[in-house]
Design a protein around this motif. Structure first.
Motif, mmCIF file in Angstrom:
data_model
loop_
_atom_site.group_PDB
_atom_site.id
_atom_site.type_symbol
_atom_site.label_atom_id
_atom_site.label_comp_id
_atom_site.label_asym_id
_atom_site.label_seq_id
_atom_site.Cartn_x
_atom_site.Cartn_y
_atom_site.Cartn_z
ATOM 1 N N GLU A 1 -69.518 48.035 16.861
ATOM 2 C CA GLU A 1 -70.710 47.519 16.203
ATOM 3 C C GLU A 1 -70.513 47.339 14.701
ATOM 4 O O GLU A 1 -70.939 46.328 14.129
ATOM 5 N N GLU A 2 -69.875 48.295 14.035
ATOM 6 C CA GLU A 2 -69.682 48.193 12.593
ATOM 7 C C GLU A 2 -68.862 46.966 12.228
ATOM 8 O O GLU A 2 -69.125 46.296 11.225
ATOM 9 N N LYS A 3 -67.868 46.668 13.054
ATOM 10 C CA LYS A 3 -67.008 45.519 12.783
ATOM 11 C C LYS A 3 -67.794 44.214 12.925
ATOM 12 O O LYS A 3 -67.675 43.316 12.076
ATOM 13 N N ILE A 4 -68.599 44.112 13.982
ATOM 14 C CA ILE A 4 -69.359 42.871 14.190
ATOM 15 C C ILE A 4 -70.463 42.717 13.157
ATOM 16 O O ILE A 4 -70.784 41.602 12.726
ATOM 17 N N LYS A 5 -71.059 43.813 12.697
ATOM 18 C CA LYS A 5 -72.078 43.741 11.639
ATOM 19 C C LYS A 5 -71.490 43.146 10.364
ATOM 20 O O LYS A 5 -72.081 42.267 9.734
ATOM 21 N N LYS A 6 -70.321 43.645 9.991
ATOM 22 C CA LYS A 6 -69.652 43.165 8.781
ATOM 23 C C LYS A 6 -69.268 41.699 8.927
ATOM 24 O O LYS A 6 -69.434 40.897 8.005
ATOM 25 N N LEU A 7 -68.774 41.336 10.100
ATOM 26 C CA LEU A 7 -68.356 39.953 10.338
ATOM 27 C C LEU A 7 -69.560 39.014 10.282
ATOM 28 O O LEU A 7 -69.495 37.946 9.655
#
Length: 321
Positions: free
Chosen positions: A103-109
């Motif tokens: 989730e953290e990766k997709i939020k940043k992306l």
């Protein structure tokens, strides 16, 4: 609204609250909650045939399998629907991955897509396939699992959400797909304003067969409500008919204005009784208009783009050439 001058209001014209339901139907709109499968064009045609009007047009295409808010203008109101077509849209989208993603990766992306992006319309689009700029105003994740993300996106009209989902996959280095899409807002209208075609049909039949206007008046709104997202200028009664004949709007005819008028913007032009005269392109901003009126300056500030009001609805006080 900024009040610029007082002016006497005559009891002429036809304000929204005094119109018959027939007049509302022939110059109004309905917010439809489109279901999956029919095209936007089909929905508009069904509304047209159901209500027995000559024309109906929608404020932005939804693909057949996409659901949600579809504003359908009826009768004369179709002449101003383009201004709503160009308004912001908000969608809720279900994005699917082929590989797990945190989730953290997709939020940043996702945050990286906010701002101006470049897109080429898909092959099945009804527009020319050229690279164009569109703006993403906000992206917010609602829910996330390893292989799915539900997110809300507010964007400029003409943004292809399917392309956005595909581009996320390009960055992640995996195939992604848009599993579901629902439009939850078009301009100022959202899901709470929408109604199904069945609800529209039932309300129409209640009025036609039983004479009960209550429900149909709740569903079909006057054309003036289509101007909610636009800046507004109110004019004197003596100015109205000249505008209906194509005259430009001069400073002496203005009584009040919105605070958010900017040079080159499109604004709704209204009578003092709240009737929409039409849409105009404005040449100066709010502050300049205010200062000009205070200093008793003259000159034209707007040119009519679309006139809705019928000529001679208000008395002709102006002199022709």
């Amino acid at each position: 609204m900024i009040e610029l001058r007082e002016s006497e209001m005559a009891l002429v014209g036809n304000p929204p609250e005094e119109r018959t339901i027939e007049e509302i139907i022939n110059n109004g709109f309905v917010v439809i909650d489109k279901q999956a499968k029919p095209s936007s064009h089909q929905v508009s045609a069904w509304v047209r045939d159901m209500l027995g009007v000559e024309k109906a047009g929608h404020a932005g295409t939804l693909d057949p399998m996409v659901t949600g808010v579809l504003v359908v203008a009826i009768g004369k109101a179709t002449r101003v629907i383009k201004n709503l077509q160009d308004s912001r849209k908000t969608y809720v989208t279900l994005l699917e991955y082929t590989k797990p993603i945190k989730e953290e990766k997709i939020k940043k992306l996702m945050k990286g897509f906010e701002g101006v992006i470049y897109q080429t319309p898909p092959r099945n689009a009804a527009v020319k396939r050229t690279l164009r700029k569109r703006e993403i105003f906000s992206i917010n994740i609602i829910e996330h699992t390893e292989k799915r993300t539900l997110f809300e996106v507010e964007c400029e009209a003409g943004t292809y959400i399917r392309n956005l989902c595909r581009d996320v996959g390009y960055i992640l280095g995996q195939k992604t797909s848009m599993a579901q899409l629902r439009r939850i807002a078009t301009g100022p209208f959202n899901e709470e304003d929408s109604h199904t075609l069945l609800q529209l049909r039932d309300a129409f039949e209640e009025w036609k067969e039983g004479g009960d206007e209550k429900k149909i008046r709740q569903l079909i709104l006057p054309v003036e409500n289509l101007f909610e997202h636009l800046p507004k200028i109110v004019v004197k009664d003596s100015t109205v008919d000249a505008l209906c004949h194509g005259a430009e709007l001069g400073l002496p005819g203005v009584t009040s204005i919105s605070e958010d008028i900017t040079r080159g913007c499109i604004a709704g032009i209204f009578t003092m009784r709240g009737e929409a005269i039409g849409i105009a392109k404005i040449r100066v901003g709010s502050e300049e208009i205010k200062e000009s009126v205070e200093n008793d300056k003259k000159g034209n500030i707007a040119k009519m783009v679309t006139v809705l009001m019928k000529r001679d609805t208000y008395p002709r006080i102006w002199k022709g050439r």
